[in-house]
Design a protein around this motif. Structure first.
Motif, short mmCIF file in Angstrom:
data_model
loop_
_atom_site.label_atom_id
_atom_site.label_comp_id
_atom_site.label_asym_id
_atom_site.label_seq_id
_atom_site.Cartn_x
_atom_site.Cartn_y
_atom_site.Cartn_z
N LEU A 77 -59.91 22.76 -5.64
CA LEU A 77 -60.48 21.80 -6.58
C LEU A 77 -59.33 21.22 -7.41
CD1 LEU A 77 -62.80 20.37 -8.03
CD2 LEU A 77 -63.03 22.39 -9.49
N GLU A 78 -59.20 19.90 -7.40
CA GLU A 78 -58.09 19.24 -8.07
C GLU A 78 -58.61 18.11 -8.96
OE1 GLU A 78 -54.46 19.38 -4.95
OE2 GLU A 78 -56.24 18.30 -4.26
N THR A 79 -57.96 17.93 -10.10
CA THR A 79 -58.25 16.81 -10.98
C THR A 79 -57.28 15.69 -10.67
OG1 THR A 79 -59.05 18.27 -12.73
CG2 THR A 79 -58.47 16.03 -13.35
N GLY A 80 -57.83 14.53 -10.38
CA GLY A 80 -56.98 13.39 -10.05
C GLY A 80 -56.82 12.46 -11.24
N ALA A 81 -57.28 11.23 -11.10
CA ALA A 81 -57.07 10.22 -12.13
C ALA A 81 -57.97 10.47 -13.34
CB ALA A 81 -57.35 8.83 -11.55
N LEU A 82 -57.40 10.30 -14.53
CA LEU A 82 -58.11 10.34 -15.80
C LEU A 82 -57.86 9.02 -16.50
CD1 LEU A 82 -59.52 11.60 -18.29
CD2 LEU A 82 -57.30 12.57 -18.92
#
Length: 235
Positions: A77-82
């Motif tokens: 699980l990865e967080t990309g664009a914010l």
């Protein structure tokens, strides 16, 4: 005592008694995917900046908790664009903020495809959420890539042997085996490519049943250039 004359460099095409034979070997495999990825984007909008940030934090936490609830089915699980940005009013003097927009993009990698359809609809059921994917793929270290390379080399040997036999000759040695393009810097580099894409885009308030997804078969390519020496042809 005189030194022997230096050996002449080999000619690129061999000699009449020991010609060179250049061939290409190719392999194409179709296999089931090993992983799938989906992207979940949660968004907010509001007139108050702090309230918009708080809502974005809460919705991001809800989406992360939902994805993580599937346990081992989720490999990564990865967080990309914010993104948090103000929307300025169109009329009036000065820079007056009309409302604030924010969004966070999460990417989840699945190895258990049975959970993928259910999560996709549950994620799309979150407030102001959208789901993209699935993108089907093989792992970078998949043994399928190695098998494709082996088949490409075996095909090159078989093709070279057939050419030699057609000339009444036999292969005697292999001179070079190279990925396609490595002999010429400006050539297109050889690759093993796997492709796969599907699409889901949804957002809504009503609960939706789990999607029944069909994994897309992956195509893997491998290409090599090979050069051999053979006996004198019987022409």
């Amino acid at each position: 005592m005189t030194n022997p004359p230096p050996a002449s460099p080999p000619t690129p095409y061999g000699t009449p008694d020991e010609p060179r034979l250049a061939v290409r070997g190719e392999a194409r495999l179709e296999v089931d995917p090993e992983i799938a990825r989906i992207a979940v984007t949660v968004a907010v909008r509001g007139t108050d900046r702090r309230a918009a940030l708080d809502d974005l934090t809460q919705r991001n936490a809800e989406a992360r908790e939902l994805i993580r609830s599937y346990g081992d089915a989720v490999e990564k699980l990865e967080t990309g664009a914010l993104l948090v940005t103000p929307e300025l009013g169109r009329h009036g003097r000065g820079e007056r903020v009309r409302r604030y927009h924010g969004r966070v993009r999460l990417t989840a990698t699945f190895s258990d495809f049975t959970a993928l359809g259910e999560l996709s609809t549950r994620a799309a059921d979150l407030d102001l959420a959208s789901v993209e994917g699935p993108w089907w793929a093989l792992r970078p270290d998949s043994p399928v890539h190695r098998e494709a390379r082996r088949q490409a080399v075996r095909e090159a040997v078989t093709r070279a042997r057939e050419y030699a036999e057609a000339l009444g000759a036999e292969l005697t040695a292999v001179v070079e085996v190279a990925d396609e393009g490595t002999e010429h810097p400006d050539a297109w580099m050889a690759r093993e490519a796997s492709r796969g894409y599907g699409g889901i885009a949804a957002a809504g308030a009503e609960a939706a049943p789990a999607l029944d997804l069909e994994p897309q078969r992956q195509t893997v390519y491998a290409r090599v250039n090979a050069r051999f020496l053979m006996t004198r042809p019987q022409l």
